[in-house]
Design a protein around this motif. Structure first.
Motif, PDB file in Angstrom:
ATOM      1  N   SER A  25      41.452  43.118  45.705  1.00 53.98           N
ATOM      2  CA  SER A  25      41.360  42.659  44.317  1.00 53.98           C
ATOM      3  C   SER A  25      40.044  41.936  44.024  1.00 53.98           C
ATOM      4  O   SER A  25      39.591  41.926  42.885  1.00 53.98           O
ATOM      5  CB  SER A  25      42.554  41.766  43.981  1.00 53.98           C
ATOM      6  OG  SER A  25      42.605  40.664  44.858  1.00 53.98           O
ATOM      7  N   THR A  80      37.056  42.814  44.767  1.00 50.50           N
ATOM      8  CA  THR A  80      35.967  43.740  44.433  1.00 50.50           C
ATOM      9  C   THR A  80      36.372  44.797  43.400  1.00 50.50           C
ATOM     10  O   THR A  80      35.634  45.745  43.167  1.00 50.50           O
ATOM     11  CB  THR A  80      35.453  44.450  45.707  1.00 50.50           C
ATOM     12  OG1 THR A  80      36.560  45.085  46.352  1.00 50.50           O
ATOM     13  CG2 THR A  80      34.798  43.472  46.654  1.00 50.50           C
ATOM     14  N   LYS A  81      37.512  44.609  42.743  1.00 48.94           N
ATOM     15  CA  LYS A  81      37.986  45.618  41.797  1.00 48.94           C
ATOM     16  C   LYS A  81      37.044  45.833  40.621  1.00 48.94           C
ATOM     17  O   LYS A  81      36.969  46.925  40.080  1.00 48.94           O
ATOM     18  CB  LYS A  81      39.388  45.282  41.298  1.00 48.94           C
ATOM     19  CG  LYS A  81      39.449  44.143  40.303  1.00 48.94           C
ATOM     20  CD  LYS A  81      40.851  43.947  39.801  1.00 48.94           C
ATOM     21  CE  LYS A  81      40.861  42.899  38.700  1.00 48.94           C
ATOM     22  NZ  LYS A  81      42.174  42.689  38.156  1.00 48.94           N
ATOM     23  N   SER A  82      36.286  44.807  40.238  1.00 52.82           N
ATOM     24  CA  SER A  82      35.395  44.946  39.082  1.00 52.82           C
ATOM     25  C   SER A  82      34.269  45.951  39.335  1.00 52.82           C
ATOM     26  O   SER A  82      33.666  46.459  38.400  1.00 52.82           O
ATOM     27  CB  SER A  82      34.815  43.588  38.692  1.00 52.82           C
ATOM     28  OG  SER A  82      34.047  43.064  39.764  1.00 52.82           O
ATOM     29  N   GLY A 109      35.660  50.008  37.988  1.00 52.06           N
ATOM     30  CA  GLY A 109      36.423  50.096  36.758  1.00 52.06           C
ATOM     31  C   GLY A 109      36.378  51.492  36.158  1.00 52.06           C
ATOM     32  O   GLY A 109      35.450  52.260  36.387  1.00 52.06           O
ATOM     33  N   HIS A 168      42.862  49.327  32.653  1.00 57.00           N
ATOM     34  CA  HIS A 168      42.939  48.015  33.293  1.00 57.00           C
ATOM     35  C   HIS A 168      43.406  48.232  34.733  1.00 57.00           C
ATOM     36  O   HIS A 168      44.447  48.841  34.954  1.00 57.00           O
ATOM     37  CB  HIS A 168      43.920  47.105  32.553  1.00 57.00           C
ATOM     38  CG  HIS A 168      44.203  45.825  33.263  1.00 57.00           C
ATOM     39  ND1 HIS A 168      43.289  44.799  33.329  1.00 57.00           N
ATOM     40  CD2 HIS A 168      45.292  45.418  33.957  1.00 57.00           C
ATOM     41  CE1 HIS A 168      43.806  43.813  34.028  1.00 57.00           C
ATOM     42  NE2 HIS A 168      45.015  44.162  34.418  1.00 57.00           N
TER      43      HIS A 168
END
Length: 195
Positions: free
Chosen positions: A163, A165-167, A170, A175
């Motif tokens: 979570s 490094t989820k950005s 994208g 979402h």
């Protein structure tokens, strides 16, 4: 007279009384010595590599053997106080879905979309074992853009990120919900990407 044909791998003669395997799909013959790296075995059948790539012959279906198992084996395997009939009532539809699913290229899939989009009250999703966001995420994005349809949910397995490094990964209009690594697991657990 002895019938013979060419091995679909080495293109040398295969004698009818020699050692060979038949591709269960195209019925081509392959010398046993040539088959080790050039065939895939599934459910006591052999498939040449060409058929595995072009003919949609392989199925992932963990329930296939269970459907034909004995009642005693089913009741031993499923320990929730269910009878074999109750288990089979659940597994038969799942087995049928997995046995009859089809693989489509993007153009064919796009041509099938008009009837799919008419079902407005259904949840539709794409699932992919991505086997690493770092190496395969750009291909996923290109595939999603080529498909003329927005899925309600995109599920990814084995993203190999968490979570924090989820950005970095994208998808526009979605979402992302990533789970952290489970204790004892080498790979990351599934990700849900919601519209």
């Amino acid at each position: 007279s002895h019938e013979s044909s060419l091995c679909i791998k080495c293109r040398k003669q295969v004698s009818a009384n020699g050692t060979f395997v038949d591709c269960s799909n195209c019925l081509g013959k392959i010398h046993l010595r040539c088959s080790r790296k050039n065939t895939v075995q599934q459910r006591q059948k052999y498939f040449c590599l060409n058929c595995t790539k072009t003919c949609n012959v392989l199925r992932y279906n963990p329930f296939f053997d269970t459907i034909n198992a004995s009642a005693d084996d089913i009741e031993r395997f499923y320990l929730n106080n269910q009878t074999s009939e109750e288990v089979l009532d659940v597994l038969h539809p799942i087995n049928n879905i997995l046995e009859n699913c089809k693989s489509y290229d993007i153009d064919t899939f796009n041509n099938l979309l008009p009837p799919i989009t008419e079902h407005k009250n259904t949840l539709n999703f794409k699932f992919l074992n991505i086997d690493g966001n770092a190496s395969n995420f750009e291909t996923l994005i290109a595939t999603i853009k080529a498909i003329k349809h927005e899925f309600d949910v995109i599920g990814l397995a084995e993203t190999n990120i968490d979570s924090a490094t989820k950005s970095l990964f994208g998808i526009q209009h979605y979402h992302s919900v990533y789970q952290d690594k489970l204790v004892g697991k080498k790979k990351k657990v599934p990700t849900a990407t919601l519209r």
